[in-house]
Design an enzyme around this catalytic site. Structure first.
Site, PDB file in Angstrom:
ATOM      1  N   PHE A 183      -6.109  -0.178   5.542  1.00 44.20           N
ATOM      2  CA  PHE A 183      -4.850  -0.149   4.791  1.00 44.20           C
ATOM      3  C   PHE A 183      -4.742   1.105   3.923  1.00 44.20           C
ATOM      4  O   PHE A 183      -3.677   1.388   3.364  1.00 44.20           O
ATOM      5  CB  PHE A 183      -4.736  -1.416   3.932  1.00 44.20           C
ATOM      6  CG  PHE A 183      -5.074  -2.675   4.682  1.00 44.20           C
ATOM      7  CD1 PHE A 183      -4.597  -2.869   5.968  1.00 44.20           C
ATOM      8  CD2 PHE A 183      -5.895  -3.646   4.125  1.00 44.20           C
ATOM      9  CE1 PHE A 183      -4.922  -4.010   6.688  1.00 44.20           C
ATOM     10  CE2 PHE A 183      -6.225  -4.786   4.831  1.00 44.20           C
ATOM     11  CZ  PHE A 183      -5.743  -4.973   6.123  1.00 44.20           C
ATOM     12  N   HIS A 236     -14.790  -1.336   3.208  1.00 50.11           N
ATOM     13  CA  HIS A 236     -14.749  -2.138   4.434  1.00 50.11           C
ATOM     14  C   HIS A 236     -14.421  -1.298   5.666  1.00 50.11           C
ATOM     15  O   HIS A 236     -13.717  -1.728   6.568  1.00 50.11           O
ATOM     16  CB  HIS A 236     -13.743  -3.284   4.289  1.00 50.11           C
ATOM     17  CG  HIS A 236     -14.146  -4.318   3.272  1.00 50.11           C
ATOM     18  ND1 HIS A 236     -14.430  -3.990   1.971  1.00 50.11           N
ATOM     19  CD2 HIS A 236     -14.298  -5.662   3.371  1.00 50.11           C
ATOM     20  CE1 HIS A 236     -14.750  -5.103   1.304  1.00 50.11           C
ATOM     21  NE2 HIS A 236     -14.685  -6.124   2.117  1.00 50.11           N
ATOM     22  N   GLU A 274       0.810  -1.217   0.000  1.00 47.61           N
ATOM     23  CA  GLU A 274       0.000   0.000   0.000  1.00 47.61           C
ATOM     24  C   GLU A 274       0.844   1.268   0.000  1.00 47.61           C
ATOM     25  O   GLU A 274       0.462   2.278  -0.589  1.00 47.61           O
ATOM     26  CB  GLU A 274      -0.945   0.005   1.207  1.00 47.61           C
ATOM     27  CG  GLU A 274      -1.992  -1.107   1.186  1.00 47.61           C
ATOM     28  CD  GLU A 274      -1.480  -2.455   1.691  1.00 47.61           C
ATOM     29  OE1 GLU A 274      -0.328  -2.515   2.173  1.00 47.61           O
ATOM     30  OE2 GLU A 274      -2.226  -3.449   1.602  1.00 47.61           O
ATOM     31  N   ARG A 316     -18.678  -2.554   3.265  1.00 48.39           N
ATOM     32  CA  ARG A 316     -18.820  -3.894   2.700  1.00 48.39           C
ATOM     33  C   ARG A 316     -20.262  -4.408   2.611  1.00 48.39           C
ATOM     34  O   ARG A 316     -20.640  -5.001   1.608  1.00 48.39           O
ATOM     35  CB  ARG A 316     -17.996  -4.870   3.540  1.00 48.39           C
ATOM     36  CG  ARG A 316     -18.155  -6.299   3.099  1.00 48.39           C
ATOM     37  CD  ARG A 316     -17.372  -7.246   4.021  1.00 48.39           C
ATOM     38  NE  ARG A 316     -17.442  -8.593   3.503  1.00 48.39           N
ATOM     39  CZ  ARG A 316     -17.734  -9.663   4.239  1.00 48.39           C
ATOM     40  NH1 ARG A 316     -17.973  -9.541   5.519  1.00 48.39           N
ATOM     41  NH2 ARG A 316     -17.771 -10.854   3.688  1.00 48.39           N
TER      42      ARG A 316
END
Lengths: 281, 316
Positions: free
Chosen positions: B85, B111, B60, B169
């Protein structure tokens, strides 16, 4: 064919600029700056295909990214003397309300700077992004980047190194300032990099090495070879062995001048070893 | 109630749909993903424009740096990975290479919050709004449903500057207008009321509407404001409503420290001190469970908003 005498004169003047910048504000990083002076002078005055003036997008020209932003004094001096901004602005280095921040930034709009750097390990990633955009834009110009050797202890570099090889970013030439020193001591003492050449090669890079990283002709010849090797499916790395503090005898072969400015007497001594060539700012 | 669920959909699919459309309409849009193409619903963009899709692997930090570099030359990079992330893991990369450098990068984060569910606290971030809103120049958006997420995805491509777009999500109610306009920084008045103001963001917006319905049955008139843009915050909409109702409940799937609630409290404290209650997680990590179980356990649903509304009404 490069006019070596002219470049050598510029090297000496840039050394004076570095020393005078850090002395005036009693802070900054002269050691690494002096070690990379020949590289910067060669790159900006002989190697890069640059347009007049500055625009952020840099379409139709070669671009350079400095990852180890703490060597800003050499970057600022070379940019100023290449015409990006007035040379006398070097007087404002690290002062309040200056465009010449301690570490380079786009935030104050200093021409010649395309990304902030200083927090280490980020420059190769940025250079790869710029290289991918060059390809998307069908711009055949190259991306150059410089990073420190100690900086390679940052993990992000290895993400970037893996990406560039895996994705054939072959319009990219990354030079490592391999002076073997970092703040707390030698690389060997602090955290050894091991066989750096083998590491880059194992990741899939084309690796060139220049043993005399403070010799203009050696740098020019290596950069020329590097340029010729672009477009062949591999990113290119140059391991440039330099001497920190090069050109000032008492600053050489030590990490002591990594981030320390000379006092008045030391400045006088250092300048006397590098007599004025093109004129001080 | 004037809002109806047209069929449950996930907000991340709204992002995917928006990105697909941008692929067709804006040739400068490029997408980067850190090994979560399916989760981020970026497959269609990837299939349509393989040359503009960059799979960076599980890396990332490099993705954020590359995105910053890609803007140089005019591209508009959209990065995609989970919210955790997208923020905490790469905070310094975002700070220096994107925010401080003023790069036109769109950090798209799926998410977010506890509704990620069973994966547990390692993957559920409840601190990301705080992290991102503290960065100078960063626009922070948290959308409430599929339609709004799609609209926001299209809108941020037109905005020059770094943006954090947060979505989730689970499949949730889809109730905002299809192909509606999305104005960055502009609150959406969902329902006018006179007794209490409910300011909600993300998945809590639908819950706020349910809560308003329950309150109505009990004779309490709630005003419901959808704050999709946490920064810059629509101060005026909040102040105007607070002056009318005299009390405020904020609702978000985020820690009460650093989230929407604190931003609203700051505005109220400076311009119109008003009693406020916070529906948010209470400085805790999440845990494994189904989204509904977790939203219930951590007090992030209509029931919690009803309770908070009654509490704040008593403080008027």
């Amino acid at each position: 064919m490069a006019d070596i005498k002219k470049l050598e004169d510029l090297v000496i003047q840039v050394r004076r600029d570095i020393l005078r910048q850090v002395h005036r504000v009693n802070s900054g990083h002269p050691g690494g700056s002096l070690g990379c002076t020949e590289f910067f002078v060669a790159l900006y005055n002989e190697v890069m295909d640059r347009k007049d003036g500055f625009d952020m997008d840099g379409k139709g020209e070669d671009l350079f990214f400095l990852s180890n932003g703490h060597i800003s004094p050499v970057f600022y001096s070379v940019l100023a003397r290449a015409g990006y901004f007035p040379v006398n602005e070097l007087n404002t280095f690290r002062h309040i309300d200056s465009r010449l921040q301690g570490h380079p930034t786009t935030h104050e709009g200093l021409p010649g700077i395309r990304v902030a750097s200083g927090s280490l390990g980020q420059g190769i990633s940025v250079a790869i992004g710029a290289a991918e955009t060059k390809k998307l834009n069908q711009d055949s110009h190259l991306i150059y980047a410089l990073c420190g050797d100690g900086e390679l202890q940052e993990g992000q570099n290895w993400e970037a190194i893996m990406y560039a090889a895996g994705n054939k970013v072959d319009n990219l030439i990354v030079t490592v300032d391999y002076n073997g020193q970092q703040i707390d001591g030698s690389l060997e003492q602090v955290l050894p990099l091991g066989n750096l050449k083998a590491k880059f090669e194992a990741f899939g890079w084309e690796v060139l090495e220049v043993k005399e990283g403070n010799n203009l002709e050696a740098i020019l010849s290596t950069l020329k070879t590097a340029k010729e090797k672009t477009g062949n499916g591999k990113p290119i790395c140059i391991l440039m062995h330099t001497v920190m503090g090069n050109g000032v005898d008492f600053m050489m072969h030590t990490h002591a001048w990594h981030g320390k400015a000379p006092n008045d007497e030391q400045l006088e001594d250092a300048l006397s070893q590098n007599p004025e060539t093109l004129g001080d700012y | 109630m004037k809002y109806t669920d047209t069929g449950k959909k996930d907000t991340r699919s709204g992002f995917g749909a928006g990105l697909t459309e941008l692929g067709k309409t804006n040739k400068n849009v490029v997408a980067l993903c850190a090994d979560l193409t399916g989760s981020l619903k970026m497959d269609e963009f990837k299939a349509n424009h393989p040359e503009r899709f960059f799979q960076v692997g599980i890396a990332e930090a490099n993705m954020i740096g590359m995105a910053a570099g890609m803007t140089i030359g005019g591209k508009i990079p959209f990065t995609g990975t989970f919210a955790n992330f997208s923020t905490g893991r790469v905070y310094d990369q975002i700070r220096q290479s994107v925010a401080y450098s003023g790069k036109n990068v769109k950090i798209c984060a799926s998410h977010a919050g506890v509704t990620l569910g069973e994966d547990g606290a390692t993957h559920q971030i409840l601190e990301d709004i705080g992290l991102m809103k503290m960065l100078p120049g960063m626009t922070v958006i948290n959308t409430c449903d599929y339609n709004q997420t799609k609209a926001a995805t299209l809108a941020i491509a037109e905005h020059d500057g770094p943006v954090y777009l947060r979505f989730g999500r689970p499949k949730v109610a889809n109730f905002t207008p299809e192909n509606g306009t999305f104005e960055i920084g502009k609150a959406v008045m969902l329902q006018e009321g006179t007794d209490v103001t409910i300011v909600a963001t993300g998945h809590l917006v639908w819950e706020a509407l349910q809560a308003a319905g329950t309150l109505q049955e009990q004779g309490i008139s709630a005003e419901v404001i959808n704050i999709h843009t946490i920064k810059p915050l629509d101060d005026e909409a909040i102040i105007t409503s607070a002056k009318k109702t005299g009390c405020v409940v904020t609702a978000e799937e985020h820690n009460y420290l650093g989230g929407l609630g604190e931003s609203v409290a700051r505005v109220l404290a400076q311009q119109h001190p008003t009693p406020q209650e916070f529906v948010a997680t209470q400085d805790t990590f999440g845990e494994s469970g189904t989204p509904d179980q977790l939203m219930d356990k951590y007090g992030l649903n209509a029931n919690a908003i009803v309770k908070a509304s009654k509490k704040v009404l008593d403080r008027k």
